[in-house]
Motif scaffolding. Structure first.
Motif, PDB file in Angstrom:
ATOM      1  N   UNK A   1       0.830  -1.205   0.000  1.00 56.89           N
ATOM      2  CA  UNK A   1       0.000   0.000   0.000  1.00 56.89           C
ATOM      3  C   UNK A   1       0.866   1.257   0.000  1.00 56.89           C
ATOM      4  N   UNK A   2       1.963   1.230   0.811  1.00 52.65           N
ATOM      5  CA  UNK A   2       2.859   2.385   0.835  1.00 52.65           C
ATOM      6  C   UNK A   2       3.503   2.612  -0.526  1.00 52.65           C
TER       7      UNK A   2
ATOM      8  N   UNK B   1       1.561   9.224  -5.922  1.00 52.17           N
ATOM      9  CA  UNK B   1       2.030  10.585  -5.650  1.00 52.17           C
ATOM     10  C   UNK B   1       3.025  11.032  -6.718  1.00 52.17           C
ATOM     11  N   UNK B   2       3.942  10.109  -7.094  1.00 53.12           N
ATOM     12  CA  UNK B   2       4.915  10.450  -8.130  1.00 53.12           C
ATOM     13  C   UNK B   2       4.226  10.712  -9.467  1.00 53.12           C
TER      14      UNK B   2
ATOM     15  N   UNK C   1       2.543  14.109  -9.295  1.00 55.69           N
ATOM     16  CA  UNK C   1       3.514  15.197  -9.414  1.00 55.69           C
ATOM     17  C   UNK C   1       4.005  15.332 -10.858  1.00 55.69           C
ATOM     18  N   UNK C   2       4.253  14.195 -11.509  1.00 55.38           N
ATOM     19  CA  UNK C   2       4.684  14.225 -12.902  1.00 55.38           C
ATOM     20  C   UNK C   2       3.599  14.823 -13.791  1.00 55.38           C
ATOM     21  N   UNK C   3       2.354  14.474 -13.554  1.00 52.52           N
ATOM     22  CA  UNK C   3       1.246  15.032 -14.324  1.00 52.52           C
ATOM     23  C   UNK C   3       1.136  16.539 -14.113  1.00 52.52           C
ATOM     24  N   UNK C   4       1.369  16.986 -12.870  1.00 52.09           N
ATOM     25  CA  UNK C   4       1.307  18.423 -12.573  1.00 52.09           C
ATOM     26  C   UNK C   4       2.386  19.183 -13.343  1.00 52.09           C
ATOM     27  N   UNK C   5       3.621  18.646 -13.339  1.00 52.70           N
ATOM     28  CA  UNK C   5       4.699  19.303 -14.086  1.00 52.70           C
ATOM     29  C   UNK C   5       4.428  19.266 -15.588  1.00 52.70           C
TER      30      UNK C   5
END
Length: 417
Positions: free
Chosen positions: A272-273, A280-281, A284-288
């Motif tokens: 799960x972690x 999350x990665x 973040x990649x999609x945001x950039x």
């Protein structure tokens, strides 16, 4: 709920009759199913299956050990693997006081066998208790008095609320209880009949059975032990406990829908972690990526506006759709920028220079040339002028790897119509 007593592996089943306060004998579970309609059963199993471990631990300390820790307390005395044991404890005092009774454990395979046998008769076991709990609790203190039950199937003793056992050789047990002063002997309930019948005979039969038990016990003891002990007939029969489902020594555990091992729990937590980290990665990649896309669109719109200042870029069309007709027209008309680039490219290669950062405006064409020294850039500018190209060399700066870079600006002549 039926109260069923199984005294031995192949012994008949004794069923408690609440109305008459007697035990009735049945050959097996199938015969019992033909006689009764109840489904739930409290089974009193043979106490010889129980392993005992005296301990000085308190209930609080046992709670800290957990189920696995209590199982491994039996590791040195049990022939059954520790992880296959089911452990119970009984304690009526404060949680910070040591146990007044030993720990009890039985093998889970035995529990499964009893459950399976009952299921063959379409019964559902809801409580599993050792059969020494059927004996009454002695009146005197621990070690001074015990209650004894003995028949052809089993021999049971009970010393206190939480202490009792099945006995294979009574004299040996008596020798290990130096403070014992009285044994209360109960009458056996088995009459020897194999059919379903009242397991008690009349009063004279009970008296004769108790007397025979007393004589047998006295004969088995040494002369000194027989003289010191008081053997007292006990005019009560084994009786089921109240609320067996809530008894501390109930070895039946309701099956849970899902029971995960600690290793599997840790593995799932790690998985799960890892999944959360990956999501999350990706977020973040999609945001950039979205930021880069927006910046690219702005730069392309600014470049389009610089090329075509009199036109506004339509938000409904892409850059490609907006530029395609203009590029097609420009190529068809052989624009002066393209013609000029075709003339300059061989001269750049001939001068052993490198060109980069090309910028085109309607009236000018500028780019950066990189050479070994300032003289090579001056010679290139002179060559352009000699070819009739209006060019000027701008500020020259040092570049990487001991080279120099200069900005060349060329005036673009409009096509002759």
């Amino acid at each position: 709920m039926l109260q069923v007593w199984l005294r031995g592996q192949h012994s008949p089943l004794l069923v408690w009759q609440g109305g008459s306060q007697t035990w009735q004998s049945y050959a097996d579970w199938q015969q019992l199913r033909e006689a009764v309609s109840e489904q739930s059963v409290c089974l009193y199993f043979p106490s010889q299956h129980v392993q005992q471990l005296p301990t000085d631990l308190t209930p609080a300390q046992l709670k800290q050990l957990g189920e696995a820790g209590k199982q491994y307390l039996f590791e040195e005395i049990s022939l059954i693997p520790a992880e296959q044991l089911s452990v119970r404890e009984i304690h009526n005092g404060p949680s910070n006081q040591p146990l007044t009774a030993p720990l009890y454990a039985i093998g889970r395979n035995d529990i499964a066998a009893w459950l399976h046998s009952a299921q063959l008769g379409n019964f559902s076991i809801v409580a599993l208790l050792p059969d020494f709990l059927l004996l009454p609790v002695p009146v005197d203190g621990i070690g001074q008095q015990l209650n004894l039950y003995q028949d052809r199937q089993t021999t049971l003793i009970r010393q206190s609320e939480g202490q009792g056992m099945a006995v294979s050789y009574l004299p040996l047990v008596i020798e290990r209880l130096p403070h014992l002063s009285e044994i209360c002997v109960m009458a056996p309930v088995d009459t020897g009949h194999g059919s379903a019948s009242d397991s008690h005979g009349d009063g004279s039969d009970n008296t004769d059975a108790v007397a025979a038990s007393l004589v047998a016990i006295k004969n088995s003891l040494s002369a000194q032990a027989s003289a010191d002990l008081i053997l007292t007939p006990l005019a009560v029969s084994p009786t089921p406990v109240t609320a067996p489902e809530r008894h501390p020594l109930n070895f039946y555990a309701k099956p849970s829908s899902l029971k995960l091992s600690p290793y599997l729990k840790v593995t799932m937590m790690v998985a799960v972690a890892a999944l959360v980290f990956q999501l999350s990665a990706d977020a973040l990649q999609w945001y950039h990526y979205k930021q880069a896309t927006a910046a690219t669109k702005q730069a392309m719109a600014a470049q389009y506006q610089a090329w075509f200042p009199e036109e506004r870029l339509s938000a409904k069309n892409t850059i490609q759709l907006s530029l395609q007709p203009k590029l097609a027209t420009s190529n068809a008309a052989d624009s002066p920028h393209t013609a000029l680039l075709n003339r300059i490219a061989p001269l750049i290669k001939q001068s052993s220079l490198t060109a980069q950062a090309l910028e085109m405006d309607p009236n000018t064409l500028s780019f950066t040339v990189i050479g070994d020294n300032r003289d090579s850039l001056d010679k290139f500018a002179s060559t352009l002028s000699a070819q009739g190209i209006e060019a000027s060399l701008g500020r020259v700066t040092n570049s990487e790897q001991d080279k120099v870079a200069g900005q060349v600006t060329i005036a673009v002549m409009p096509p002759v119509t």
